[in-house]
Design a protein around this motif. Structure first.
Motif, PDB file in Angstrom:
ATOM      1  N   LYS A  12       0.954  -1.054  -0.017  1.00 28.74           N
ATOM      2  CA  LYS A  12       0.031   0.127  -0.196  1.00 28.74           C
ATOM      3  C   LYS A  12       0.933   1.291  -0.054  1.00 28.74           C
ATOM      4  O   LYS A  12       0.693   2.005   0.779  1.00 28.74           O
ATOM      5  CB  LYS A  12      -0.980  -0.046   1.272  1.00 28.74           C
ATOM      6  N   GLY A  13       1.864   1.110  -0.848  1.00 26.06           N
ATOM      7  CA  GLY A  13       2.631   2.514  -0.977  1.00 26.06           C
ATOM      8  C   GLY A  13       3.786   2.514  -0.085  1.00 26.06           C
ATOM      9  O   GLY A  13       4.572   3.616  -0.214  1.00 26.06           O
ATOM     10  N   GLN A  14       3.793   1.712   1.256  1.00 26.02           N
ATOM     11  CA  GLN A  14       4.717   1.748   2.233  1.00 26.02           C
ATOM     12  C   GLN A  14       5.792   0.837   1.784  1.00 26.02           C
ATOM     13  O   GLN A  14       5.472  -0.237   1.619  1.00 26.02           O
ATOM     14  CB  GLN A  14       4.386   1.999   3.453  1.00 26.02           C
ATOM     15  N   VAL A  15       7.167   1.231   1.947  1.00 19.11           N
ATOM     16  CA  VAL A  15       8.267   0.250   2.080  1.00 19.11           C
ATOM     17  C   VAL A  15       8.597  -0.305   3.382  1.00 19.11           C
ATOM     18  O   VAL A  15       8.734   0.247   4.036  1.00 19.11           O
ATOM     19  CB  VAL A  15       9.495   0.817   1.230  1.00 19.11           C
ATOM     20  N   PHE A  16       8.645  -1.903   3.281  1.00 18.15           N
ATOM     21  CA  PHE A  16       8.948  -2.285   4.679  1.00 18.15           C
ATOM     22  C   PHE A  16      10.070  -3.138   4.356  1.00 18.15           C
ATOM     23  O   PHE A  16      10.211  -4.001   3.418  1.00 18.15           O
ATOM     24  CB  PHE A  16       7.877  -3.327   5.251  1.00 18.15           C
ATOM     25  N   THR A  17      11.231  -3.207   5.160  1.00 13.74           N
ATOM     26  CA  THR A  17      12.448  -3.842   4.768  1.00 13.74           C
ATOM     27  C   THR A  17      12.800  -5.008   5.900  1.00 13.74           C
ATOM     28  O   THR A  17      13.508  -5.849   5.694  1.00 13.74           O
ATOM     29  CB  THR A  17      13.885  -2.800   4.920  1.00 13.74           C
ATOM     30  N   LYS A  66      23.167   6.324   9.755  1.00 13.53           N
ATOM     31  CA  LYS A  66      23.129   7.777  10.238  1.00 13.53           C
ATOM     32  C   LYS A  66      22.324   8.251  11.534  1.00 13.53           C
ATOM     33  O   LYS A  66      21.323   7.315  11.502  1.00 13.53           O
ATOM     34  CB  LYS A  66      22.512   8.449   8.938  1.00 13.53           C
ATOM     35  N   VAL A  67      22.943   9.196  12.232  1.00 14.18           N
ATOM     36  CA  VAL A  67      21.779   9.566  13.493  1.00 14.18           C
ATOM     37  C   VAL A  67      21.423  11.003  12.776  1.00 14.18           C
ATOM     38  O   VAL A  67      22.238  11.931  12.476  1.00 14.18           O
ATOM     39  CB  VAL A  67      22.827   9.643  14.686  1.00 14.18           C
ATOM     40  N   THR A  82      22.528  15.556  10.373  1.00 13.25           N
ATOM     41  CA  THR A  82      22.831  14.304  10.646  1.00 13.25           C
ATOM     42  C   THR A  82      24.287  14.006  10.820  1.00 13.25           C
ATOM     43  O   THR A  82      25.069  14.770  10.167  1.00 13.25           O
ATOM     44  CB  THR A  82      22.346  13.380   9.302  1.00 13.25           C
ATOM     45  N   GLY A  83      24.678  12.842  11.412  1.00  5.90           N
ATOM     46  CA  GLY A  83      26.040  12.445  11.683  1.00  5.90           C
ATOM     47  C   GLY A  83      26.237  11.060  11.505  1.00  5.90           C
ATOM     48  O   GLY A  83      25.158  10.218  11.558  1.00  5.90           O
ATOM     49  N   ARG A  84      27.400  10.792  11.171  1.00  2.00           N
ATOM     50  CA  ARG A  84      27.498   9.289  10.703  1.00  2.00           C
ATOM     51  C   ARG A  84      27.748   8.521  11.924  1.00  2.00           C
ATOM     52  O   ARG A  84      28.402   8.836  13.096  1.00  2.00           O
ATOM     53  CB  ARG A  84      28.803   8.843   9.813  1.00  2.00           C
ATOM     54  N   GLY A  85      27.135   7.013  12.076  1.00  2.14           N
ATOM     55  CA  GLY A  85      27.111   6.466  13.271  1.00  2.14           C
ATOM     56  C   GLY A  85      27.803   5.018  12.919  1.00  2.14           C
ATOM     57  O   GLY A  85      28.245   4.704  11.980  1.00  2.14           O
ATOM     58  N   SER A  86      28.053   4.390  13.833  1.00  2.00           N
ATOM     59  CA  SER A  86      28.475   2.905  13.772  1.00  2.00           C
ATOM     60  C   SER A  86      28.071   2.057  14.916  1.00  2.00           C
ATOM     61  O   SER A  86      27.512   2.465  16.162  1.00  2.00           O
ATOM     62  CB  SER A  86      30.189   3.062  14.009  1.00  2.00           C
ATOM     63  N   ILE A  87      28.280   0.521  15.055  1.00  2.00           N
ATOM     64  CA  ILE A  87      27.802  -0.104  15.973  1.00  2.00           C
ATOM     65  C   ILE A  87      28.978  -0.431  16.703  1.00  2.00           C
ATOM     66  O   ILE A  87      30.067  -0.745  16.342  1.00  2.00           O
ATOM     67  CB  ILE A  87      27.226  -1.479  15.220  1.00  2.00           C
ATOM     68  N   PHE A 113      19.538   2.943   9.181  1.00  4.49           N
ATOM     69  CA  PHE A 113      20.318   1.827   8.759  1.00  4.49           C
ATOM     70  C   PHE A 113      20.572   1.805   7.175  1.00  4.49           C
ATOM     71  O   PHE A 113      21.172   0.739   6.582  1.00  4.49           O
ATOM     72  CB  PHE A 113      20.121   0.607   9.510  1.00  4.49           C
ATOM     73  N   ASP A 114      19.956   2.654   6.558  1.00  3.44           N
ATOM     74  CA  ASP A 114      19.960   2.641   5.201  1.00  3.44           C
ATOM     75  C   ASP A 114      20.276   4.108   4.367  1.00  3.44           C
ATOM     76  O   ASP A 114      19.958   4.519   3.487  1.00  3.44           O
ATOM     77  CB  ASP A 114      18.568   2.139   4.574  1.00  3.44           C
ATOM     78  N   ASN A 115      21.341   4.605   5.048  1.00  2.66           N
ATOM     79  CA  ASN A 115      22.072   5.807   4.727  1.00  2.66           C
ATOM     80  C   ASN A 115      21.133   6.983   4.400  1.00  2.66           C
ATOM     81  O   ASN A 115      21.169   7.928   3.787  1.00  2.66           O
ATOM     82  CB  ASN A 115      22.633   5.485   3.082  1.00  2.66           C
ATOM     83  N   GLY A 116      20.030   6.992   5.515  1.00  2.00           N
ATOM     84  CA  GLY A 116      19.553   8.181   5.832  1.00  2.00           C
ATOM     85  C   GLY A 116      18.165   8.114   4.823  1.00  2.00           C
ATOM     86  O   GLY A 116      17.485   9.110   4.833  1.00  2.00           O
ATOM     87  N   VAL A 117      17.788   7.263   4.350  1.00  5.47           N
ATOM     88  CA  VAL A 117      16.434   6.703   3.477  1.00  5.47           C
ATOM     89  C   VAL A 117      15.229   6.841   4.483  1.00  5.47           C
ATOM     90  O   VAL A 117      14.326   7.469   4.035  1.00  5.47           O
ATOM     91  CB  VAL A 117      16.455   5.621   2.652  1.00  5.47           C
ATOM     92  N   THR A 118      15.385   5.893   5.659  1.00  8.08           N
ATOM     93  CA  THR A 118      14.310   5.789   6.519  1.00  8.08           C
ATOM     94  C   THR A 118      15.076   6.039   7.837  1.00  8.08           C
ATOM     95  O   THR A 118      16.191   5.486   8.028  1.00  8.08           O
ATOM     96  CB  THR A 118      13.490   4.459   6.415  1.00  8.08           C
TER      97      THR A 118
END
Length: 225
Positions: A12-17, A66-67, A82-87, A113-118
């Motif tokens: 329904k138009g929403q992306v679920f990863t 990204k945070v 935004t800033g870059r993050g890591s685990i 976790f997808d480079n700022g997409v969601t």
């Protein structure tokens, strides 16, 4: 039996990863969620290393993290940085350095976790403060028998986050052989920070304060022990 395989699907138009699917089943996983940040405050100059905890923060293999720092401005506008993050491999938390800002303000933190997409939608609060400029401490001369007594530390405008359990006082010395001594702040009285004087050897000492347990501000002078 067919194994469940992670896929990217659109409903329904929403992306679920976070969905896995086989020939006869579809399994949806709870989205990542931010539940805490430590420390939860830092100076406007930025550079604070924060640890973001939560649920589902693994991001899969080799995520681009990204945070996002979201600010509600006084004119009703919203600004994000935004800033870059890591685990962190030990704690599983997301690690990031805070960006600098112009004014003391609060913001909400979320992670991608997808480079700022969601991004997550938790908006965990983080507070920026102006680093206090210490104006003095009393007593400024510390006799050898004053360990355990109280010291009052003052700054311009009072301390912005006096109730934080991360507030610490550092007694430093220019003498290379003298150890630095750190104590936790006890309380504040009318914007004045109170701490307990630790056992100190005879030396000239400088007093500095951290409000987030990490970054120390300007010194407020000091005295001989």
């Amino acid at each position: 039996e067919d194994a469940l395989v992670p896929v990217l699907c659109e409903v329904k138009g929403q992306v679920f990863t976070q969905v896995a699917i086989s020939h006869d089943r579809v399994m949806a996983f709870a989205p990542a969620r931010v539940t805490g940040v430590s420390p939860n405050c830092g100076p406007t100059t930025g550079g604070t290393v924060i640890s973001i905890s939560g649920e589902g923060l693994n991001g899969g293999e080799n995520p681009t993290i990204k945070v996002r720092f979201t600010f509600d401005l006084s004119d009703g506008m919203v600004e994000s940085r935004t800033g870059r993050g890591s685990i962190d491999p030990v704690t599983g938390c997301v690690i990031c350095r805070t960006p600098p800002v112009d004014l003391a303000m609060s913001c909400g933190l979320d992670v991608s976790f997808d480079n700022g997409v969601t991004f997550t939608s938790s908006g965990i609060p983080y507070d920026y403060y102006v680093e206090p400029s210490l104006t003095g401490c009393s007593p400024s001369i510390i006799p050898a028998d004053t360990a355990g007594q109280k010291m009052a530390i003052t700054c311009d405008g009072g301390f912005p986050y006096p109730s934080s359990s991360l507030v610490k006082v550092l007694f430093t010395s220019k003498a290379a052989e003298e150890e630095e001594v750190t104590v936790e702040a006890m309380s504040t009285e009318d914007g004045i920070l109170i701490c307990e004087i630790p056992p100190l050897s005879v030396a000239d000492r400088t007093v500095v304060v951290t409000l987030n347990g990490q970054q120390y501000g300007d010194d407020g002078g000091g005295g001989g022990a």
